[in-house]
Design a protein around this motif. Structure first.
Motif, PDB file in Angstrom:
ATOM      1  N   ILE A  34      35.949  22.105   8.583  1.00  0.00           N
ATOM      2  CA  ILE A  34      34.659  23.061   8.230  1.00  0.00           C
ATOM      3  C   ILE A  34      33.728  21.922   8.009  1.00  0.00           C
ATOM      4  CG2 ILE A  34      33.500  24.595   6.705  1.00  0.00           C
ATOM      5  CD1 ILE A  34      36.604  25.440   6.240  1.00  0.00           C
TER       6      ILE A  34
ATOM      7  N   HIS B 244      27.029  27.910   4.505  1.00  0.00           N
ATOM      8  CA  HIS B 244      28.640  27.875   4.196  1.00  0.00           C
ATOM      9  C   HIS B 244      29.100  28.366   2.802  1.00  0.00           C
ATOM     10  CE1 HIS B 244      28.033  25.882   7.912  1.00  0.00           C
ATOM     11  NE2 HIS B 244      29.319  26.095   8.411  1.00  0.00           N
TER      12      HIS B 244
ATOM     13  N   SER C 253      34.506  30.914   4.635  1.00  0.00           N
ATOM     14  CA  SER C 253      35.761  30.497   4.841  1.00  0.00           C
ATOM     15  C   SER C 253      36.577  30.737   3.534  1.00  0.00           C
ATOM     16  CB  SER C 253      35.815  29.013   5.273  1.00  0.00           C
ATOM     17  OG  SER C 253      34.835  28.945   6.640  1.00  0.00           O
TER      18      SER C 253
ATOM     19  N   VAL D 278      26.459  23.820   1.409  1.00  0.00           N
ATOM     20  CA  VAL D 278      27.839  24.129   1.056  1.00  0.00           C
ATOM     21  C   VAL D 278      28.007  24.986  -0.259  1.00  0.00           C
ATOM     22  CG1 VAL D 278      30.548  24.040   1.107  1.00  0.00           C
ATOM     23  CG2 VAL D 278      28.996  23.137   2.824  1.00  0.00           C
TER      24      VAL D 278
ATOM     25  N   GLU E 102      28.266  31.626   6.972  1.00  0.00           N
ATOM     26  CA  GLU E 102      29.587  31.309   7.048  1.00  0.00           C
ATOM     27  C   GLU E 102      30.548  31.425   6.157  1.00  0.00           C
ATOM     28  OE1 GLU E 102      32.113  28.244  10.050  1.00  0.00           O
ATOM     29  OE2 GLU E 102      30.055  28.599  10.606  1.00  0.00           O
TER      30      GLU E 102
END
Length: 284
Positions: free
Chosen positions: A130, A85, A109, A28, A107
């Protein structure tokens, strides 16, 4: 090798490498101090491989590799950490970043920001989904809710006062927190009238309006005041010195990230404010 080719290669490699990743293999990028703090509060910090320069709480976040200011991230910088992410605050950018990351298989967000307790709870819930920690997110929300309810009861019965939250100052004047800000939400929960509530967001408030509002207490972001000399300088500001708060000259310093952002430390910030109001009334 030119910059465009480097980006294309990174995007292609990342798309291939992330295709078979499981949830436990998440990598992340956290963009925004509030996002990072929530991830840590959910005990999912091991997923974070890098963060933006505003992510400096809790202490462990200071050791994370930093990508620069969250509004000005570079595609190459983000992709160099091979993320799966990117979880970002609303102002994360630039806009060109998102399609490039998505094309690379990342991904993305970007979470909205409602600047009050409800917004904080929504943020915690979204991040929890998430990073696959919905139960922990629910528990954290309940803890925050319970503590805020206790603190609001403590604030009941206090005589009403007017306060002003100062973010910064310049030649143009004092930049203060108006409506649609975390300080406004904190003031509401503490039963305080915001001297700048007729304004929206963080804006410069003219001297005449500050004088007319005559705040009883001044709250100041910690990045604005770092010494006694700066305290005295603020008290002598033309818009402050003849107000009740300026004559008392005891501005309350609030840690910037918890007082200005959507932080799981919202109850601690609220408690600090309520204690200062109690002290103002001789009850602290």
């Amino acid at each position: 090798m030119n910059k465009h080719l480097i980006v294309v290669i990174c995007m292609s490699m990342l798309a291939l490498s992330t295709a078979a990743l499981s949830h436990s293999d998440m990598r992340v990028i956290s963009s925004g101090g509030s996002i990072t703090e929530v991830i840590y509060a959910l005990d999912k910090q091991d997923l974070v491989v890098a963060a933006d320069s505003t992510s400096h709480y809790p202490r462990g976040a200071t050791a994370l590799p930093k990508l620069g200011y969250f509004r000005q991230l570079s595609t190459e910088g983000v992709l160099s950490f091979h993320p799966t992410h990117l979880i970002g605050a609303q102002a994360t950018g630039p806009e060109t970043l998102f399609p490039e990351l998505k094309a690379a298989g990342v991904e993305v967000s970007i979470l909205g920001e409602q600047r009050d307790l409800a917004g904080l709870k929504q943020l915690i819930s979204q991040v929890g989904e998430i990073v696959h920690a919905p139960v922990k997110a629910k528990e954290l929300i309940e803890q925050i809710d319970n503590r805020v309810s206790q603190l609001k009861k403590q604030a009941q019965g206090l005589k009403p006062i007017t306060a002003l939250f100062i973010l910064s100052d310049s030649e143009r004047g004092l930049t203060v927190a108006g409506a649609n800000t975390v300080p406004q939400a904190l003031f509401n929960d503490a039963g305080i009238t915001n001297a700048a509530q007729q304004m929206r967001d963080y804006k410069v408030m003219d001297n005449e309006s500050i004088l007319a509002a005559n705040p009883d207490i001044i709250f100041v972001a910690s990045h604005r005041i770092r010494s006694d000399q700066e305290v005295q300088s603020l008290c002598q500001h033309p818009a402050i010195k003849v107000t009740t708060a300026g004559q008392i000259c005891k501005p309350v310093v609030m840690e910037s990230s918890s007082a200005l952002g959507l932080s799981p430390r919202y109850p601690e910030a609220l408690e600090h404010i309520i204690k200062k109001v109690q002290a103002f009334h001789g009850r602290g």
